[in-house]
Design an enzyme around this catalytic site. Sequence first.
Site, PDB file in Angstrom:
ATOM      1  NE  ARG A  36      -3.393  -0.066   2.848  1.00 37.60           N
ATOM      2  CZ  ARG A  36      -3.762  -0.018   4.110  1.00 37.60           C
ATOM      3  NH1 ARG A  36      -3.696  -1.107   4.856  1.00 37.60           N
ATOM      4  NH2 ARG A  36      -4.199   1.097   4.634  1.00 37.60           N
ATOM      5  CG  ASP A  87       4.580  -2.680  10.131  1.00 33.31           C
ATOM      6  OD1 ASP A  87       4.555  -3.106  11.303  1.00 33.31           O
ATOM      7  OD2 ASP A  87       3.840  -3.133   9.235  1.00 33.31           O
ATOM      8  CG  ASN A  91      -2.578  -9.215  18.934  1.00 40.22           C
ATOM      9  OD1 ASN A  91      -1.728  -8.985  19.792  1.00 40.22           O
ATOM     10  ND2 ASN A  91      -2.325  -9.886  17.825  1.00 40.22           N
ATOM     11  CG  ASN A 108      -0.294  -1.293   7.296  1.00 43.00           C
ATOM     12  OD1 ASN A 108       0.559  -2.166   7.266  1.00 43.00           O
ATOM     13  ND2 ASN A 108      -1.102  -1.121   8.332  1.00 43.00           N
TER      14      ASN A 108
HETATM   15  C1  UD1 Z   1      -1.560  -8.760  12.900  1.00 38.24           C
HETATM   16  C2  UD1 Z   1      -2.187  -9.669  13.945  1.00 38.24           C
HETATM   17  C3  UD1 Z   1      -3.426  -8.999  14.523  1.00 38.24           C
HETATM   18  C4  UD1 Z   1      -3.071  -7.644  15.082  1.00 38.24           C
HETATM   19  C5  UD1 Z   1      -2.376  -6.791  14.023  1.00 38.24           C
HETATM   20  C6  UD1 Z   1      -1.852  -5.517  14.614  1.00 38.24           C
HETATM   21  C7  UD1 Z   1      -1.715 -11.961  13.287  1.00 38.24           C
HETATM   22  C8  UD1 Z   1      -2.245 -13.186  12.653  1.00 38.24           C
HETATM   23  N1  UD1 Z   1      -2.529 -10.916  13.350  1.00 38.24           N
HETATM   24  O1  UD1 Z   1      -2.508  -8.660  11.845  1.00 38.24           O
HETATM   25  O2  UD1 Z   1      -3.982  -9.810  15.545  1.00 38.24           O
HETATM   26  O3  UD1 Z   1      -4.254  -7.001  15.544  1.00 38.24           O
HETATM   27  O4  UD1 Z   1      -1.263  -7.494  13.454  1.00 38.24           O
HETATM   28  O5  UD1 Z   1      -1.375  -4.694  13.596  1.00 38.24           O
HETATM   29  O6  UD1 Z   1      -0.596 -11.986  13.771  1.00 38.24           O
HETATM   30  N2  UD1 Z   1       4.793 -10.194   8.766  1.00 38.24           N
HETATM   31  C9  UD1 Z   1       5.865 -10.983   8.422  1.00 38.24           C
HETATM   32  N3  UD1 Z   1       5.649 -12.138   7.731  1.00 38.24           N
HETATM   33  C10 UD1 Z   1       4.415 -12.546   7.378  1.00 38.24           C
HETATM   34  C11 UD1 Z   1       3.306 -11.723   7.702  1.00 38.24           C
HETATM   35  C12 UD1 Z   1       3.528 -10.564   8.413  1.00 38.24           C
HETATM   36  O7  UD1 Z   1       7.018 -10.660   8.745  1.00 38.24           O
HETATM   37  O8  UD1 Z   1       4.310 -13.606   6.739  1.00 38.24           O
HETATM   38  C13 UD1 Z   1       5.028  -8.935   9.515  1.00 38.24           C
HETATM   39  C14 UD1 Z   1       4.636  -7.688   8.785  1.00 38.24           C
HETATM   40  O9  UD1 Z   1       5.745  -7.153   8.067  1.00 38.24           O
HETATM   41  C15 UD1 Z   1       4.203  -6.766   9.896  1.00 38.24           C
HETATM   42  C16 UD1 Z   1       3.677  -7.730  10.958  1.00 38.24           C
HETATM   43  O10 UD1 Z   1       4.219  -8.990  10.663  1.00 38.24           O
HETATM   44  O11 UD1 Z   1       5.295  -6.062  10.449  1.00 38.24           O
HETATM   45  C17 UD1 Z   1       2.154  -7.788  10.987  1.00 38.24           C
HETATM   46  O12 UD1 Z   1       1.708  -8.172   9.714  1.00 38.24           O
HETATM   47  P1  UD1 Z   1       0.327  -7.680   9.149  1.00 38.24           P
HETATM   48  O13 UD1 Z   1       0.092  -8.318   7.870  1.00 38.24           O
HETATM   49  O14 UD1 Z   1       0.274  -6.206   9.236  1.00 38.24           O
HETATM   50  O15 UD1 Z   1      -0.649  -8.321  10.248  1.00 38.24           O
HETATM   51  P2  UD1 Z   1      -2.187  -8.126  10.346  1.00 38.24           P
HETATM   52  O16 UD1 Z   1      -2.845  -9.055   9.430  1.00 38.24           O
HETATM   53  O17 UD1 Z   1      -2.514  -6.694  10.255  1.00 38.24           O
HETATM   54 CA    CA Z   2      -0.967  -4.537  10.112  1.00 40.64          CA
END
Ligand code: UD1
Ligand code: CA
Length: 433
Positions: free
Chosen positions: A13, A100, A164, A222
Amino acid sequence: MNIVILAAGQGKRMHSDLPKVLHPLAGKPILAHVLDTARQLAPSCICVVVGHGGERVRERLSSSDITWVTQEPQLGTGHAVMQALPYLDPAVPTLVLYGDVPLIRTETLIRLMQTGAEEHLALLTVCLDNPHGYGRIVRVKGCITRIVEEKDAEDAERAISEINTGIIKAPTAQLSRWLPALGNRNAQGEYYLTDIVALAAGEGMTIETCHPEDSWEVEGINSRAQLAALERIAQRNMAERLMEAGVALADPARIDVRGELLCGRDVSIDVNCVFEGKVVLGDGVTIGPNCVLKDAVVGPRCVIGPFAHLRPGTVLGAAVHIGNFVEVKNSTIADHSKANHLSYIGDATIGSRVNVGAGTITCNYDGAAKHRTVIEDDVFIGSDTQLVAPVTVGRGATLGAGTTLTKDAPPDQLTVSRTKQFSVAGWKRPIKG
Ligand code: UD1
Ligand code: CA
Protein backbone atom coordinates in the site's frame (compact mmCIF):
# COMPACT_ATOMS: atom_id res chain seq x y z
CA MET A 1 15.49 -11.69 26.45
CA ASN A 2 15.39 -12.45 22.74
CA ILE A 3 13.84 -9.89 20.42
CA VAL A 4 12.24 -10.85 17.12
CA ILE A 5 11.26 -8.01 14.80
CA LEU A 6 8.82 -8.91 12.04
CA ALA A 7 9.51 -6.99 8.86
CA ALA A 8 8.83 -9.38 6.01
CA GLY A 9 5.53 -7.85 4.89
CA GLN A 10 5.58 -6.31 1.42
CA GLY A 11 4.09 -2.94 2.19
CA LYS A 12 2.16 -2.91 -1.10
CA ARG A 13 0.00 0.00 0.00
CA MET A 14 3.00 2.33 0.01
CA HIS A 15 3.16 1.98 -3.82
CA SER A 16 6.92 2.37 -3.65
CA ASP A 17 10.08 0.66 -4.86
CA LEU A 18 11.63 1.33 -1.47
CA PRO A 19 10.93 -1.42 1.09
CA LYS A 20 8.33 -0.10 3.52
CA VAL A 21 10.49 -0.25 6.64
CA LEU A 22 13.18 1.90 4.95
CA HIS A 23 10.87 4.87 4.44
CA PRO A 24 12.09 7.70 6.65
CA LEU A 25 10.27 8.77 9.78
CA ALA A 26 11.76 11.76 11.62
CA GLY A 27 14.86 11.40 9.46
CA LYS A 28 15.60 7.71 9.89
CA PRO A 29 14.17 4.49 8.50
CA ILE A 30 11.02 3.22 10.18
CA LEU A 31 12.80 0.00 11.15
CA ALA A 32 15.75 1.92 12.65
CA HIS A 33 13.35 3.35 15.25
CA VAL A 34 12.33 -0.16 16.28
CA LEU A 35 15.97 -1.31 16.34
CA ASP A 36 17.02 1.62 18.52
CA THR A 37 14.19 0.91 20.94
CA ALA A 38 15.08 -2.80 20.95
CA ARG A 39 18.72 -1.97 21.79
CA GLN A 40 17.58 0.03 24.82
CA LEU A 41 16.40 -3.27 26.31
CA ALA A 42 19.88 -4.85 26.00
CA PRO A 43 18.54 -8.14 24.60
CA SER A 44 20.73 -11.21 24.13
CA CYS A 45 19.78 -11.25 20.47
CA ILE A 46 17.90 -9.17 17.91
CA CYS A 47 16.48 -11.23 15.06
CA VAL A 48 14.96 -9.31 12.17
CA VAL A 49 12.73 -11.30 9.83
CA VAL A 50 12.80 -9.83 6.33
CA GLY A 51 11.27 -10.92 3.07
CA HIS A 52 10.58 -8.71 0.10
CA GLY A 53 13.43 -6.22 -0.43
CA GLY A 54 15.31 -7.90 2.40
CA GLU A 55 18.72 -7.37 0.82
CA ARG A 56 18.25 -3.63 0.69
CA VAL A 57 17.01 -3.52 4.26
CA ARG A 58 19.97 -5.57 5.44
CA GLU A 59 22.45 -3.38 3.55
CA ARG A 60 20.97 -0.14 4.84
CA LEU A 61 20.76 -1.16 8.49
CA SER A 62 23.56 -3.71 8.76
CA SER A 63 25.00 -3.99 12.24
CA SER A 64 26.89 -6.73 14.06
CA ASP A 65 24.19 -7.02 16.75
CA ILE A 66 21.46 -8.06 14.28
CA THR A 67 20.71 -11.57 13.09
CA TRP A 68 18.93 -11.35 9.75
CA VAL A 69 16.45 -14.09 8.89
CA THR A 70 14.72 -14.42 5.55
CA GLN A 71 11.11 -15.52 5.35
CA GLU A 72 10.29 -16.57 1.81
CA PRO A 73 7.43 -16.93 1.02
CA GLN A 74 5.54 -15.01 3.71
CA LEU A 75 3.03 -17.41 5.19
CA GLY A 76 1.94 -15.39 8.18
CA THR A 77 3.19 -13.96 11.47
CA GLY A 78 3.48 -17.44 13.12
CA HIS A 79 5.53 -18.69 10.18
CA ALA A 80 7.70 -15.55 10.40
CA VAL A 81 8.57 -16.09 14.07
CA MET A 82 9.24 -19.76 13.33
CA GLN A 83 12.06 -18.75 10.94
CA ALA A 84 13.78 -16.99 13.85
CA LEU A 85 13.40 -19.89 16.32
CA PRO A 86 16.80 -21.52 15.67
CA TYR A 87 18.55 -18.30 16.70
CA LEU A 88 16.70 -17.76 19.97
CA ASP A 89 17.99 -18.66 23.43
CA PRO A 90 15.34 -21.05 24.84
CA ALA A 91 16.27 -20.09 28.40
CA VAL A 92 15.02 -16.50 28.16
CA PRO A 93 11.66 -15.08 27.02
CA THR A 94 11.10 -13.71 23.52
CA LEU A 95 9.68 -10.28 22.76
CA VAL A 96 8.02 -9.97 19.34
CA LEU A 97 7.97 -6.50 17.78
CA TYR A 98 6.76 -5.25 14.40
CA GLY A 99 9.21 -3.50 12.09
CA ASP A 100 6.45 -1.15 10.95
CA VAL A 101 5.37 -0.01 14.44
CA PRO A 102 8.07 2.57 15.11
CA LEU A 103 6.91 4.70 18.03
CA ILE A 104 6.59 2.04 20.72
CA ARG A 105 8.12 3.33 23.98
CA THR A 106 10.93 1.48 25.71
CA GLU A 107 9.10 1.91 29.04
CA THR A 108 6.03 0.15 27.65
CA LEU A 109 8.14 -2.81 26.52
CA ILE A 110 9.85 -3.00 29.91
CA ARG A 111 6.40 -3.15 31.54
CA LEU A 112 5.32 -5.89 29.13
CA MET A 113 8.43 -7.93 29.94
CA GLN A 114 7.61 -7.56 33.64
CA THR A 115 3.98 -8.62 33.12
CA GLY A 116 3.27 -12.10 34.47
CA ALA A 117 5.84 -14.76 35.29
CA GLU A 118 8.75 -15.30 32.92
CA GLU A 119 7.25 -18.56 31.63
CA HIS A 120 3.88 -16.92 30.95
CA LEU A 121 2.53 -15.37 27.80
CA ALA A 122 1.87 -11.61 27.99
CA LEU A 123 0.11 -9.51 25.35
CA LEU A 124 0.21 -5.78 24.73
CA THR A 125 -3.42 -4.86 24.07
CA VAL A 126 -5.50 -1.68 23.74
CA CYS A 127 -9.19 -0.90 23.63
CA LEU A 128 -10.15 1.02 20.52
CA ASP A 129 -13.36 2.85 19.63
CA ASN A 130 -12.92 1.45 16.13
CA PRO A 131 -11.24 -1.95 16.41
CA HIS A 132 -11.90 -2.77 12.75
CA GLY A 133 -9.13 -4.79 11.09
CA TYR A 134 -7.38 -5.92 14.24
CA GLY A 135 -7.27 -9.26 16.01
CA ARG A 136 -9.74 -9.25 18.95
CA ILE A 137 -8.91 -10.47 22.44
CA VAL A 138 -11.51 -13.07 23.40
CA ARG A 139 -12.07 -13.43 27.13
CA VAL A 140 -14.23 -15.91 29.02
CA LYS A 141 -15.04 -14.74 32.57
CA GLY A 142 -12.21 -12.27 32.22
CA CYS A 143 -9.62 -14.84 31.18
CA ILE A 144 -8.14 -14.73 27.69
CA THR A 145 -8.91 -17.85 25.69
CA ARG A 146 -7.81 -16.86 22.21
CA ILE A 147 -7.35 -14.12 19.64
CA VAL A 148 -9.64 -14.00 16.64
CA GLU A 149 -8.65 -12.14 13.49
CA GLU A 150 -11.12 -9.68 11.95
CA LYS A 151 -11.57 -11.87 8.88
CA ASP A 152 -12.33 -14.96 10.95
CA ALA A 153 -14.50 -13.24 13.55
CA GLU A 154 -18.22 -13.61 14.12
CA ASP A 155 -20.37 -10.53 14.67
CA ALA A 156 -20.26 -10.84 18.45
CA GLU A 157 -16.47 -11.11 18.36
CA ARG A 158 -16.19 -8.10 16.06
CA ALA A 159 -17.92 -6.08 18.75
CA ILE A 160 -14.97 -6.67 21.12
CA SER A 161 -13.01 -3.45 21.48
CA GLU A 162 -9.87 -4.92 23.07
CA ILE A 163 -7.40 -5.61 20.27
CA ASN A 164 -4.08 -7.34 19.78
CA THR A 165 -1.31 -4.86 19.04
CA GLY A 166 0.83 -7.77 17.84
CA ILE A 167 3.53 -7.09 20.41
CA ILE A 168 3.88 -10.04 22.75
CA LYS A 169 6.18 -11.62 25.28
CA ALA A 170 6.36 -15.41 25.00
CA PRO A 171 8.30 -18.11 26.84
CA THR A 172 10.76 -19.30 24.19
CA ALA A 173 10.78 -23.00 25.03
CA GLN A 174 6.95 -23.11 24.75
CA LEU A 175 7.09 -21.02 21.60
CA SER A 176 9.18 -23.68 19.93
CA ARG A 177 6.51 -26.25 20.83
CA TRP A 178 3.54 -24.06 19.82
CA LEU A 179 4.75 -22.68 16.51
CA PRO A 180 5.18 -26.03 14.68
CA ALA A 181 1.69 -26.96 15.89
CA LEU A 182 0.01 -24.00 14.17
CA GLY A 183 -2.31 -24.65 11.28
CA ASN A 184 -3.37 -22.36 8.47
CA ARG A 185 -7.02 -23.28 8.10
CA ASN A 186 -8.38 -19.78 8.46
CA ALA A 187 -9.81 -17.04 6.29
CA GLN A 188 -6.36 -15.91 5.10
CA GLY A 189 -4.67 -19.34 4.81
CA GLU A 190 -1.87 -18.06 7.04
CA TYR A 191 0.00 -19.39 10.05
CA TYR A 192 -1.17 -16.95 12.68
CA LEU A 193 1.16 -16.17 15.57
CA THR A 194 -1.98 -15.20 17.45
CA ASP A 195 -3.10 -18.84 17.53
CA ILE A 196 -0.47 -19.60 20.17
CA VAL A 197 -2.80 -17.85 22.60
CA ALA A 198 -5.43 -20.58 22.31
CA LEU A 199 -2.70 -23.23 22.66
CA ALA A 200 -1.36 -21.59 25.82
CA ALA A 201 -4.87 -21.20 27.26
CA GLY A 202 -5.59 -24.85 26.42
CA GLU A 203 -2.60 -25.84 28.53
CA GLY A 204 -4.06 -23.90 31.45
CA MET A 205 -1.57 -21.04 31.21
CA THR A 206 -2.76 -17.65 32.43
CA ILE A 207 -2.34 -15.01 29.78
CA GLU A 208 -1.64 -11.54 31.06
CA THR A 209 -2.02 -8.19 29.36
CA CYS A 210 -0.45 -4.80 29.63
CA HIS A 211 -1.36 -1.58 27.82
CA PRO A 212 0.59 1.25 26.24
CA GLU A 213 0.17 4.70 27.74
CA ASP A 214 -0.71 6.17 24.32
CA SER A 215 -2.36 4.39 21.42
CA TRP A 216 0.04 5.90 18.85
CA GLU A 217 2.77 3.72 20.35
CA VAL A 218 1.20 0.68 18.74
CA GLU A 219 0.10 2.21 15.46
CA GLY A 220 1.56 0.55 12.39
CA ILE A 221 2.46 2.04 9.03
CA ASN A 222 0.84 0.52 5.97
CA SER A 223 0.24 3.59 3.83
CA ARG A 224 1.70 7.00 3.06
CA ALA A 225 -1.12 8.59 5.05
CA GLN A 226 -0.28 6.52 8.14
CA LEU A 227 3.40 7.38 7.71
CA ALA A 228 2.56 11.07 7.57
CA ALA A 229 0.31 10.78 10.62
CA LEU A 230 3.03 9.11 12.69
CA GLU A 231 5.57 11.65 11.43
CA ARG A 232 3.37 14.38 12.96
CA ILE A 233 3.21 12.48 16.26
CA ALA A 234 6.98 11.92 16.28
CA GLN A 235 7.50 15.64 15.61
CA ARG A 236 5.05 16.69 18.30
CA ASN A 237 6.83 14.41 20.80
CA MET A 238 10.18 15.91 19.79
CA ALA A 239 8.81 19.45 20.14
CA GLU A 240 7.50 18.63 23.61
CA ARG A 241 10.88 17.24 24.65
CA LEU A 242 12.61 20.40 23.39
CA MET A 243 10.21 22.70 25.25
CA GLU A 244 10.56 20.64 28.44
CA ALA A 245 14.32 21.14 28.11
CA GLY A 246 13.83 24.93 27.90
CA VAL A 247 13.77 25.66 24.17
CA ALA A 248 11.37 28.41 23.08
CA LEU A 249 9.40 27.22 20.04
CA ALA A 250 7.22 29.81 18.32
CA ASP A 251 4.87 26.97 17.36
CA PRO A 252 5.50 23.35 18.37
CA ALA A 253 3.43 22.24 15.37
CA ARG A 254 5.78 23.97 12.94
CA ILE A 255 9.22 22.48 13.55
CA ASP A 256 10.71 19.40 11.89
CA VAL A 257 13.61 17.57 13.45
CA ARG A 258 14.89 14.84 11.16
CA GLY A 259 17.73 13.64 13.30
CA GLU A 260 19.24 14.96 16.50
CA LEU A 261 18.90 18.54 17.73
CA LEU A 262 20.96 19.54 20.77
CA CYS A 263 20.15 22.93 22.30
CA GLY A 264 21.77 25.04 25.01
CA ARG A 265 19.86 27.36 27.35
CA ASP A 266 17.49 30.02 26.04
CA VAL A 267 17.47 28.92 22.45
CA SER A 268 14.57 30.27 20.45
CA ILE A 269 13.30 28.80 17.21
CA ASP A 270 10.74 30.49 14.99
CA VAL A 271 8.30 28.67 12.69
CA ASN A 272 9.00 26.33 9.75
CA CYS A 273 12.56 25.37 10.53
CA VAL A 274 13.94 21.99 9.46
CA PHE A 275 16.83 20.36 11.33
CA GLU A 276 18.53 17.40 9.69
CA GLY A 277 21.32 15.10 10.79
CA LYS A 278 23.03 16.33 13.96
CA VAL A 279 22.59 20.00 14.73
CA VAL A 280 24.02 21.71 17.82
CA LEU A 281 22.72 25.13 18.93
CA GLY A 282 24.65 26.95 21.67
CA ASP A 283 23.19 29.05 24.51
CA GLY A 284 21.05 31.99 23.46
CA VAL A 285 20.88 31.11 19.77
CA THR A 286 18.00 32.64 17.83
CA ILE A 287 16.75 30.90 14.70
CA GLY A 288 14.39 32.96 12.56
CA PRO A 289 11.56 31.54 10.49
CA ASN A 290 12.05 29.21 7.50
CA CYS A 291 15.62 28.03 8.08
CA VAL A 292 17.14 24.68 7.09
CA LEU A 293 20.09 23.40 9.14
CA LYS A 294 21.86 20.12 8.51
CA ASP A 295 24.87 18.70 10.38
CA ALA A 296 25.86 22.13 11.66
CA VAL A 297 27.29 23.54 14.89
CA VAL A 298 26.02 26.98 15.87
CA GLY A 299 27.89 28.83 18.61
CA PRO A 300 26.33 30.80 21.47
CA ARG A 301 24.23 33.90 20.75
CA CYS A 302 24.26 33.38 16.99
CA VAL A 303 21.38 34.90 15.06
CA ILE A 304 20.28 32.80 12.10
CA GLY A 305 17.68 33.53 9.44
CA PRO A 306 15.04 34.15 8.39
CA PHE A 307 15.52 31.91 5.33
CA ALA A 308 19.07 30.77 6.09
CA HIS A 309 20.51 27.45 4.92
CA LEU A 310 23.31 25.89 6.97
CA ARG A 311 24.65 22.78 5.27
CA PRO A 312 26.95 20.00 6.52
CA GLY A 313 30.28 21.09 7.92
CA THR A 314 29.11 24.53 9.01
CA VAL A 315 30.72 25.56 12.29
CA LEU A 316 29.85 28.99 13.63
CA GLY A 317 31.60 30.70 16.57
CA ALA A 318 29.91 33.02 19.05
CA ALA A 319 27.46 35.76 18.02
CA VAL A 320 27.73 35.08 14.29
CA HIS A 321 24.87 36.47 12.18
CA ILE A 322 23.68 34.55 9.13
CA GLY A 323 20.80 36.33 7.47
CA ASN A 324 18.24 35.81 4.75
CA PHE A 325 19.09 33.79 1.65
CA VAL A 326 22.56 32.99 2.91
CA GLU A 327 23.84 29.46 2.32
CA VAL A 328 26.85 28.17 4.26
CA LYS A 329 28.53 24.82 3.54
CA ASN A 330 31.64 23.15 4.95
CA SER A 331 32.83 26.45 6.40
CA THR A 332 34.04 27.79 9.70
CA ILE A 333 33.03 31.32 10.68
CA ALA A 334 34.57 32.77 13.85
CA ASP A 335 33.08 35.05 16.53
CA HIS A 336 31.10 38.19 15.68
CA SER A 337 31.28 37.77 11.92
CA LYS A 338 28.24 38.59 9.80
CA ALA A 339 26.84 37.50 6.47
CA ASN A 340 23.40 39.01 6.50
CA HIS A 341 22.12 38.97 2.95
CA LEU A 342 22.09 36.81 -0.21
CA SER A 343 25.40 34.97 -0.06
CA TYR A 344 27.01 31.60 -0.74
CA ILE A 345 29.85 30.67 1.61
CA GLY A 346 31.28 27.27 0.68
CA ASP A 347 34.57 25.65 1.72
CA ALA A 348 35.66 28.81 3.53
CA THR A 349 37.51 29.65 6.71
CA ILE A 350 36.38 33.03 7.98
CA GLY A 351 37.94 34.80 10.96
CA SER A 352 36.42 37.03 13.62
CA ARG A 353 34.59 40.33 13.10
CA VAL A 354 34.41 39.84 9.36
CA ASN A 355 31.66 41.63 7.48
CA VAL A 356 30.53 39.72 4.42
CA GLY A 357 28.63 42.15 2.19
CA ALA A 358 25.33 41.38 0.49
CA GLY A 359 25.60 39.09 -2.51
CA THR A 360 29.11 37.82 -1.77
CA ILE A 361 29.90 34.46 -3.38
CA THR A 362 32.78 32.09 -2.77
CA CYS A 363 33.48 30.51 -6.16
CA ASN A 364 34.66 27.25 -4.64
CA TYR A 365 34.18 24.94 -7.63
CA ASP A 366 36.11 25.16 -10.89
CA GLY A 367 34.16 22.39 -12.57
CA ALA A 368 36.56 19.69 -11.45
CA ALA A 369 37.64 20.33 -7.86
CA LYS A 370 36.59 22.32 -4.80
CA HIS A 371 38.97 24.93 -3.38
CA ARG A 372 39.12 26.86 -0.11
CA THR A 373 38.66 30.51 0.57
CA VAL A 374 40.41 31.99 3.60
CA ILE A 375 39.21 35.30 5.03
CA GLU A 376 41.23 36.48 8.01
CA ASP A 377 40.06 38.52 11.02
CA ASP A 378 38.59 42.01 10.65
CA VAL A 379 38.10 41.84 6.89
CA PHE A 380 35.38 43.94 5.24
CA ILE A 381 34.01 42.48 2.02
CA GLY A 382 32.02 44.88 -0.14
CA SER A 383 28.72 43.82 -1.67
CA ASP A 384 28.53 41.63 -4.75
CA THR A 385 32.06 40.30 -4.44
CA GLN A 386 33.22 36.98 -5.91
CA LEU A 387 36.13 35.21 -4.27
CA VAL A 388 37.60 32.77 -6.80
CA ALA A 389 39.13 30.01 -4.70
CA PRO A 390 41.77 29.12 -3.76
CA VAL A 391 42.26 32.63 -2.45
CA THR A 392 43.16 34.37 0.81
CA VAL A 393 42.07 37.76 2.09
CA GLY A 394 44.62 39.07 4.61
CA ARG A 395 43.74 40.37 8.06
CA GLY A 396 42.10 43.79 8.10
CA ALA A 397 41.77 43.96 4.30
CA THR A 398 38.86 45.68 2.56
CA LEU A 399 37.46 44.46 -0.76
CA GLY A 400 35.62 47.05 -2.80
CA ALA A 401 32.08 46.28 -3.86
CA GLY A 402 31.81 44.26 -7.04
CA THR A 403 35.34 42.85 -6.82
CA THR A 404 36.15 39.57 -8.52
CA LEU A 405 39.07 38.40 -6.44
CA THR A 406 41.35 35.97 -8.29
CA LYS A 407 44.60 36.65 -6.39
CA ASP A 408 45.25 36.97 -2.65
CA ALA A 409 44.37 40.34 -1.15
CA PRO A 410 47.07 41.78 1.13
CA PRO A 411 46.24 42.68 4.73
CA ASP A 412 45.06 46.15 5.73
CA GLN A 413 44.72 47.44 2.14
CA LEU A 414 41.80 48.19 -0.12
CA THR A 415 41.64 45.81 -3.05
CA VAL A 416 39.22 46.56 -5.88
CA SER A 417 38.93 44.88 -9.26
CA ARG A 418 36.52 46.82 -11.35
CA THR A 419 36.86 49.14 -14.29
CA LYS A 420 37.03 52.81 -13.49
CA GLN A 421 33.69 54.56 -13.72
CA PHE A 422 33.24 57.04 -16.58
CA SER A 423 30.42 59.08 -18.07
CA VAL A 424 29.81 60.02 -21.75
CA ALA A 425 28.61 63.58 -22.11
CA GLY A 426 25.89 64.16 -24.71
CA TRP A 427 25.14 60.47 -25.14
CA LYS A 428 21.53 59.70 -26.21
CA ARG A 429 19.49 56.53 -25.93
CA PRO A 430 18.66 54.93 -29.28
CA ILE A 431 15.09 55.69 -30.42
CA LYS A 432 12.75 53.13 -32.04
CA GLY A 433 12.32 53.83 -35.77
C1 UD1 B 1 -1.56 -8.76 12.90
C2 UD1 B 1 -2.19 -9.67 13.95
C3 UD1 B 1 -3.43 -9.00 14.52
C4 UD1 B 1 -3.07 -7.64 15.08
C5 UD1 B 1 -2.38 -6.79 14.02
C6 UD1 B 1 -1.85 -5.52 14.61
C7 UD1 B 1 -1.72 -11.96 13.29
C8 UD1 B 1 -2.25 -13.19 12.65
N1 UD1 B 1 -2.53 -10.92 13.35
O1 UD1 B 1 -2.51 -8.66 11.84
O2 UD1 B 1 -3.98 -9.81 15.54
O3 UD1 B 1 -4.25 -7.00 15.54
O4 UD1 B 1 -1.26 -7.49 13.45
O5 UD1 B 1 -1.38 -4.69 13.60
O6 UD1 B 1 -0.60 -11.99 13.77
N2 UD1 B 1 4.79 -10.19 8.77
C9 UD1 B 1 5.86 -10.98 8.42
N3 UD1 B 1 5.65 -12.14 7.73
C10 UD1 B 1 4.42 -12.55 7.38
C11 UD1 B 1 3.31 -11.72 7.70
C12 UD1 B 1 3.53 -10.56 8.41
O7 UD1 B 1 7.02 -10.66 8.74
O8 UD1 B 1 4.31 -13.61 6.74
C13 UD1 B 1 5.03 -8.93 9.51
C14 UD1 B 1 4.64 -7.69 8.78
O9 UD1 B 1 5.75 -7.15 8.07
C15 UD1 B 1 4.20 -6.77 9.90
C16 UD1 B 1 3.68 -7.73 10.96
O10 UD1 B 1 4.22 -8.99 10.66
O11 UD1 B 1 5.30 -6.06 10.45
C17 UD1 B 1 2.15 -7.79 10.99
O12 UD1 B 1 1.71 -8.17 9.71
P1 UD1 B 1 0.33 -7.68 9.15
O13 UD1 B 1 0.09 -8.32 7.87
O14 UD1 B 1 0.27 -6.21 9.24
O15 UD1 B 1 -0.65 -8.32 10.25
P2 UD1 B 1 -2.19 -8.13 10.35
O16 UD1 B 1 -2.85 -9.06 9.43
O17 UD1 B 1 -2.51 -6.69 10.25
CA1 CA C 1 -0.97 -4.54 10.11
